[in-house]
Design an enzyme around this catalytic site. Structure first.
Site, mmCIF file in Angstrom:
data_model
loop_
_atom_site.group_PDB
_atom_site.id
_atom_site.type_symbol
_atom_site.label_atom_id
_atom_site.label_comp_id
_atom_site.label_asym_id
_atom_site.label_seq_id
_atom_site.Cartn_x
_atom_site.Cartn_y
_atom_site.Cartn_z
ATOM 1 N N HIS A 79 19.041 -79.431 61.060
ATOM 2 C CA HIS A 79 18.134 -80.363 61.738
ATOM 3 C C HIS A 79 18.170 -81.617 60.883
ATOM 4 O O HIS A 79 17.638 -81.608 59.768
ATOM 5 C CB HIS A 79 16.698 -79.833 61.748
ATOM 6 C CG HIS A 79 16.510 -78.562 62.536
ATOM 7 N ND1 HIS A 79 15.277 -77.974 62.725
ATOM 8 C CD2 HIS A 79 17.390 -77.770 63.192
ATOM 9 C CE1 HIS A 79 15.410 -76.878 63.458
ATOM 10 N NE2 HIS A 79 16.690 -76.727 63.743
ATOM 11 N N ASN A 133 11.601 -71.303 64.029
ATOM 12 C CA ASN A 133 11.912 -72.711 63.830
ATOM 13 C C ASN A 133 11.393 -73.181 62.469
ATOM 14 O O ASN A 133 10.185 -73.096 62.203
ATOM 15 C CB ASN A 133 11.244 -73.552 64.924
ATOM 16 C CG ASN A 133 11.415 -75.043 64.672
ATOM 17 O OD1 ASN A 133 12.502 -75.578 64.811
ATOM 18 N ND2 ASN A 133 10.336 -75.705 64.265
ATOM 19 N N GLU A 134 12.299 -73.605 61.612
ATOM 20 C CA GLU A 134 11.987 -74.323 60.370
ATOM 21 C C GLU A 134 11.015 -73.615 59.437
ATOM 22 O O GLU A 134 10.215 -74.279 58.784
ATOM 23 C CB GLU A 134 11.450 -75.722 60.708
ATOM 24 C CG GLU A 134 12.487 -76.598 61.371
ATOM 25 C CD GLU A 134 12.011 -78.017 61.667
ATOM 26 O OE1 GLU A 134 10.817 -78.287 61.519
ATOM 27 O OE2 GLU A 134 12.854 -78.844 62.052
ATOM 28 N N ILE A 135 11.088 -72.284 59.371
ATOM 29 C CA ILE A 135 10.204 -71.619 58.399
ATOM 30 C C ILE A 135 10.921 -71.441 57.062
ATOM 31 O O ILE A 135 10.362 -71.749 56.004
ATOM 32 C CB ILE A 135 9.683 -70.271 58.947
ATOM 33 C CG1 ILE A 135 8.894 -70.507 60.244
ATOM 34 C CG2 ILE A 135 8.806 -69.596 57.892
ATOM 35 C CD1 ILE A 135 8.211 -69.289 60.804
#
Ligand code: BMA
Length: 846
Positions: free
Chosen positions: A515, A444-446
């Site tokens: 996102h 997630n979101e790295i």
């Protein structure tokens, strides 16, 4: 001496009584004690296994409720301490003669040393792995002492970061293979847990042990589905055996074959087919049909193994193709391109061992009732329990499964990668037989964080260190994890990260999943959702307060104030209340009391997220999915969730249910122009009647429009545009509403449009009348009103209650029926139930 009896039980369903199971299990969950590592000799307390140190301290009344008031601050010492667990168990000579005796921990959180009779047998460092060790050499006849010593994950972080000569961006979870959110998140408390969080047992076997069974569908035609199976087995001797696959429903054998088991044979492979296969469909598109297969392996010596697998026949593809706009991101289920509707799910409790099967069932049923077809298991939490995935199979909820990595750069040394490899293999093998598993996602979101969050400057990383950190990222998410998914789950796709691009970049709207946090984090108005429509929206959200009964669990009524210290301790976003306040102001809503804040924040959250979902669906097939942030909470908190920790549904959850129906009638206003869209997820075209009706709040007709419409399969279409000024014909926009209805033969779909902000609506006073009628499992409430009542809100002050409908409008002359399932008596329910509406909250007092 405490002698503990051990008992045998048959491991898996379906073993007949005459047959002996290949593997016997001896549960070791009873009789545990714990103490703080530096505590005196006497201070042992009863431990509950599976459990965690926090829940054990609470159950022994040694700490106050971690979810009450600001107790979180006082309880940080628990995560900073080391803890010891111990139990004794008895081994008799019969047990000691067995060939193979393994000690199995299905889950240890996280840094643990395991000692048997004072000797170290195992050391662990990953809560997501299953740990198992041969203990035969360490066992004694009679009493055996088993000890598990947990060292603090926080302290371990300090040691690990000192050992590295550059900092890793993110937080204290970067080295620990442990739920990142245990270290605190913007919706969750910081409780750095430790403990035996899954069952622990002895596994005893003489000749063979079945390690794993894998089924995969290799081809599907209307006439036949072909399924390949493999059984991984460990054997310490030779034996003739038979393998059988049975359909438990039709009682038919689908496959029978003789095999030879011997130490060198690691797997048995088999193939069988099904005539006229019934496919597994997601919620809303058809039945999520599961075949109850039983796989039985019986040896000549009378030993047997059997396992039931409820198996769904389906194909799921993620299509990421370059196109004229950028790159698509859509799912095909059984060859059909489908629109994804759902939410992100976070761990349902800060202390995961407290989550019951009923709670999982509640969440999955909520998703199904909300017309969802997918949940994304977010990467900062945990891989969820088997129960959750079984329930998703059963209810047709596809699962987007993140690997547990979030918002940080992780190490890349050999030991860390090996640890992750073992974790990923275990989790992929555990979950791959589930029809619901639709996608594996690395993190997630790295990628987004590394490219957009300024980590390099913030952590003062040199060019060399940056290159190394990014190289490690590539090894983990672009090599190791995809290799494991390809090797062990050839039925599902893998993506390295979510989202593909950060929300500040224009590519995020044209390439892959997105996102979008311009709303909330960027404080942009909700209207931006109409423009910022990506190919697939995998996160977007807005906060609202939980129900009053949930706030009552954090603080007593006398502490009620707009934002008491408890309420502030249960808001984890640094500027959470200010941001909510800003959006309320934009809607001309000005809370005076706590109750106002609850009601207004929920209304505004529902409005914003509803607008976004409708925009995503209108843009189909350009946009093919909408997963809002977030379905649930892990404690009582003000957060982005649609349903709070105790199951009270916020206005959002009811809005989502409407917005995610298979057919949506959507009206969108831009300046003076209104546009009406009809959207259908059905796989066949649908006929119906569209009706638009503009009335004032007294029910007087101002404008009406009717037209027969056909919506093609699985798409959206624009039906008409109108001028707001034109249809209002001089009436006050603040006193009118437009109702759009689409009626099919079986159903009717509605949406309501106001022409001003909620705070400016010129509503008349309305007196609600309601009658409570007892029903089978609770009550039915009949509601009517003498005037138009907007956003009628039903709630209770001190009991969590779920209503079949809420935040609806009541027109004079209409009756609305709402169901509530509860154990409360009629008297209690009557006393607790409150029924209010917008005008009451806009007035002077409530
Ligand atoms: C998302 C998530 C979480 C976070 C949420 C709200 O991006 O991935 O990290 O809780 O935003 O800020």
């Amino acid at each position: 001496m405490k002698r503990l009896l051990y008992f045998f039980f048959i491991l898996l369903t379906g073993c007949t009584s005459e047959k002996k199971p290949f593997v016997e299990k001896v549960l070791l969950t009873d009789g545990w004690e714990f103490q703080k590592i530096d505590a005196g000799r006497e201070s042992w307390h009863k431990a509950f296994v599976p459990g965690s140190i926090h829940t054990d301290l609470l159950k022994n009344k040694l700490i106050p409720d971690p979810f009450h008031g600001c107790n979180e601050k006082k309880l940080q010492w628990i995560g900073q301490s080391d803890w010891k667990y111990r139990k004794t168990f008895c081994a008799d000579s019969g047990l000691l003669q067995k060939q193979n005796i393994r000690l199995v921990f299905e889950g240890l959180d996280t840094y643990a040393r395991i000692l048997l009779n004072g000797e170290k047998v195992l050391e662990t460092n990953n809560m997501f792995r299953k740990w198992s060790v041969n203990i035969k050499p360490f066992l004694r006849e009679g009493e055996n002492l088993l000890e598990v010593v947990f060292s603090s994950a926080e302290e371990q972080y300090l040691k690990d970061s000192l050992a590295l000569d550059y900092p890793l961006p993110g937080g204290k979870w970067v080295f620990a293979r442990k739920a990142a959110c245990h270290f605190g998140w913007d919706w969750g408390p910081k409780y750095v847990t430790a403990g035996i969080w899954k069952p622990v047992y002895l596994e005893i076997w003489e000749k063979h042990s079945i390690v794993d069974i894998h089924l995969s569908t290799t081809s599907i035609t209307p006439e036949r589905a072909v399924i390949k199976g493999s059984v991984s087995v460990h054997s310490s001797g030779e034996e003739k055996a038979e393998i059988k696959v049975k359909n438990l429903l039709s009682k038919k054998n689908l496959y029978i074959e003789k095999v030879m088991l011997h130490p060198k044979k690691e797997a048995i492979h088999f193939t069988f087919s099904l005539e006229d296969p019934i496919l597994w469909w997601s919620n809303g598109l058809g039945e999520p049909y599961l075949y109850p297969f039983e796989i039985i392996i019986s040896g000549e010596s009378g030993y047997e193994y059997s396992q039931q697998i409820d198996y769904g026949i389906r194909t799921i593809e993620l299509v990421q193709e370059r196109d004229e706009y950028g790159q698509s991101f859509y799912f095909k289920l059984n060859g059909e391109k489908i629109f994804i509707k759902g939410a992100n799910i976070i761990p349902p409790h800060s202390f995961m061992t407290e989550v019951t099967r009923e709670q999982y069932a509640g969440l999955v049923q909520l998703a199904a009732k909300s017309n969802m077809n997918m949940l994304r298991v977010w990467g900062g939490g945990v891989y969820l329990d088997d129960d959750f995935y079984h329930l998703c199979d059963k209810h047709g909820i596809m699962v987007w499964q993140d690997f547990m990595f979030a918002c940080a750069m992780y190490p890349g040394d050999t030991a860390f990668l090996e640890n992750v490899r073992q974790e990923a293999e275990h989790q992929v093998k555990r979950l791959r037989n589930h029809a619901s598993i639709a996608l594996w996602c690395g993190n997630n979101e790295i990628d987004e964080g590394w490219k957009n969050w300024g980590w390099q400057q913030q952590y003062k990383l040199s060019a060399k260190d940056s290159a190394m950190i990014w190289g490690n990222y590539q090894r983990l998410f672009h090599q190791l994890l995809p290799e494991i998914v390809t090797r062990y789950d050839n039925q599902c796709h893998y993506i390295p990260t979510s989202p593909l691009n950060g929300w500040g970049r224009k590519e995020s709207m044209t390439f892959g999943d997105s996102h979008y946090w311009g709303v909330w984090w960027g404080k942009e108005p909700f209207e931006i959702y109409l423009e910022k429509v990506p190919r697939f929206m995998s996160e977007f959200g807005f906060q609202a307060m939980p129900a009053l009964s949930t706030i009552r669990t954090m603080q007593p009524p006398e502490e009620d104030s707009l934002f008491s210290s408890s309420i502030r301790c249960h808001q984890k976003h640094p500027t959470g209340f200010e941001t909510i306040g800003l959006y309320l102001e934009r809607e001309d809503l000005f809370p005076k009391t706590l109750e106002h804040s609850i009601y207004f924040s929920q209304l505004v959250q529902a409005k914003g997220i509803g607008m976004a979902i409708e925009a995503h669906r209108r843009a189909m097939p350009y946009c093919m999915g909408s997963l809002y942030w977030q379905l649930n909470d892990c404690w009582p908190v003000t957060s982005w969730s649609g349903t709070d920790f105790y199951g009270n549904q916020k206005a959002l959850q009811y809005e989502v249910e409407k917005c995610f129906k298979d057919i949506l009638v959507s009206v969108v206003m831009k300046n003076d122009t209104g546009s009406v869209y009809l959207i259908s997820d059905r796989l066949k075209p649908v006929d119906g009647l569209l009706e638009l009706q503009l009335t004032d709040f007294h029910g007087k007709n101002i404008w009406r429009y009717e037209r027969a419409s056909l919506i093609p399969a699985c798409t959206g279409k624009h039906v008409l545009s109108f001028s707001r000024k034109g249809i209002l014909a001089g009436h006050d926009p603040a006193a009118c509403l437009l109702k759009a209805t689409f009626r099919t033969e079986e159903d009717s779909y509605e949406s309501t449009q106001f022409f001003t902000s909620y705070g400016k609506l010129q509503l008349s006073d309305a007196e609600l009348n309601y009658t409570i009628l007892p029903s089978d499992d609770g009550f039915e409430i009949e509601i009517s009103s003498d005037n138009f009542a907007a956003f009628v809100y039903l709630y209770a002050e001190s009991s969590p209650l779920v209503f079949s409908n809420n935040f609806f409008h009541v027109r004079p002359g209409e009756k609305t029926f709402v169901k509530c399932t509860t154990n409360l008596t009629l008297e209690d329910f009557g006393q607790q139930l409150k029924v209010k509406h917008l005008k009451v909250y806009l007035g002077e007092g409530i």
